[in-house]
Design an enzyme around this catalytic site. Sequence first.
Site, PDB file in Angstrom:
ATOM      1  CG  HIS A   1      12.107  11.081 -10.590  1.00  0.00           C
ATOM      2  ND1 HIS A   1      12.144   9.721 -10.752  1.00  0.00           N
ATOM      3  CD2 HIS A   1      10.792  11.420 -10.696  1.00  0.00           C
ATOM      4  CE1 HIS A   1      10.911   9.259 -10.942  1.00  0.00           C
ATOM      5  NE2 HIS A   1      10.080  10.281 -10.926  1.00  0.00           N
TER       6      HIS A   1
ATOM      7  CG  HIS B   1       1.016  11.422 -13.001  1.00  0.00           C
ATOM      8  ND1 HIS B   1       0.559  10.482 -12.096  1.00  0.00           N
ATOM      9  CD2 HIS B   1       2.365  11.414 -12.872  1.00  0.00           C
ATOM     10  CE1 HIS B   1       1.591   9.950 -11.454  1.00  0.00           C
ATOM     11  NE2 HIS B   1       2.698  10.509 -11.919  1.00  0.00           N
TER      12      HIS B   1
END
Length: 671
Positions: free
Chosen positions: A56, A219
Amino acid sequence: GVRPRSRPSGAYAAALARLDLDAVKDDLRTLFTSSQEFWPADFGHYGPLFVRLAWHCAGSYRTSDGRGGCEGGRQRFEPERSWADNTNLDKARALLVPIKVKYGLGLSWGDLIILAGTTAIEAMGGPVFGFCAGRVDADDGAESVQLGPSEVQAKLYPCAVNGTCKRPLGSTTVGLIYLNPEGPMGFPDAPGSAKDIRDAFGRMAMNDSETVALIGGGHAFGKTHGACPSGPGPSPKEDPVRPWPGTCGTGKGRDAFTSGFEFKWTPNPTQWDNAYFRELLENEWEAFKGPGGHWQWRAKNATGDLAGVGMLTSDVSLMHDPAYKALVGLFAKDQAAFDAAFAHAWYKLVTRDMGPVTRCVGKDVPPAQPFQYPLPPPPQKLADFSEVKLKIADMLTLSNPVLPADRFDGQAFYGALFVRLAWQCASTFRDTDRLGGCNGARLRFAPERDWPENAELDKALLLLKPIKDAFGDGLSWADLIALAGTTAIERAGGRAMRFCGGRVDAVDGSGSEYLSGLPDAISDADVLANARRIKGLGAREFVALVGGGHSLGKMHPSRSGYEGAWTADPTKLDNSYFRHLLLEQWEPHTSQGGKKMYKALDKDLYMLPLDMLLRTDPELSNVAQAYAADNALFLEAFAEAWTRLLNADRFDGPAGNVCDKPPAPASTLYV
């Protein structure tokens, strides 16, 4: 006002050189499995949290203006620290504070965040391609204001409906890194989400393989958090003392609320594998609303290990796009292909905003990658630049039919043409992501060659070709272009400037695909301030450069659509431009090419909309007045700004510039 980003100090470079990155990594590995009560580690391992932190931080990068990315560590500041996508990352940074304090100046926040994520991947068995150290921390979040949400972003990069934002914004949704994972506008539309993914990842120049590898690799780890529908509580902007306390029970651990989804992606969320892709392929997925009140997906009739596994709409969307689905199939059956794709894509994700590989430090820096647009090394022996300057000077007043020279008082004058050539070559530099500049001389190739503002510069290169041929490999086109502009300035009355040679030539124009010049038609002060910020030019530098460039020559309808000269003597570099700009009366004028400009009342002098901003904008006008009053001040400021512009892309580590070094005895690098 606009100021350049923080300039790294020599002290930082020295501290970075002393930093033991292996020791930092050892401390990080210890931290990963040392769960703390204030924010317990999921599954007893902080690795997934730090992968998210690094992603991020880096994932805000966008190619449109080079903004975003983790250099600067601006995720610590507003607006990024309060983005919805960064919920609870304040806890991840809090966990890192002891390590930052231990290692001090040499370990920047930008490096620490990326190293934490990269080391976490490695610690959980994932593939790592390398690490580029040298991110320079920002003093504040000023360079993220344009990412939004802010009034500046709303004006410069408006988005009428959040969730449908277009380029140049980096995401479809301001406040999210890429797109709404729940689906377009919060609806579980998997095919529509696939389109958003390709669009959003394309804005940071990720291809399909990189995109799918990053999603599946990210993920492979961790879980989402949405224990109840009441949310995380106030953001750091709303409550700096106790941000995101969580409103579900204790607000942490099993009660944490981060994204509003609640599941893990794989049965083993702290272990690297390709289970994510196998699960996507082997199961039928159905949408439902989870405990956090958001749409998420589960495998139909799931039992055993799959009972707690879920997917986002953005995950399931990979099965609704033919190209993405093929890559899911490849990575599901070929772990090695997935490993290689992810390792390279992760390195690109976290390193893209660093610029050329010459800014990277450390023993784990890989060879230059395509996204770093590598250049060849300079030749061992450079041309004698004093001799090159003499040949350029001889050419300045000799008209050539290749491109007939402008004439002023009957005298041929190529000086303005060569200044324009060097300016157009160097002013592509972006301080935001360190792309562009004249090193490489990419204006010889498309796309720069075909930009309207570079009209007829191909003929300027033809004028210089005999000089290039005469000096051979020891004289690059990049050095010749820069030296031609510098020589023209000096011969027109500018200060003598030290020329730093050693630039090299690119083999194509690929390094310019996301760049642009500075349009003369800018008439809005905020738009100009934004353009200056991207270039890293303060007010004094920018005003000096515009005044110097517009002191020489005239405008040509065949090139720009504008017409006329700025000054009464277009062959002389002095502060006349500023005196005319500030002291004459100007009226709107339309050129023969239909361009809006300004003409002095009762005089044959002309100005562009951009010029008039130097008169009307308070900050710029203040500088213009100082230059109008003091010619010596202007000439010194112009020489300094011109030299810095030409050398801006000559990197020597994160903090250095090869042209800042004192010349060696009898060196041919400088004249």
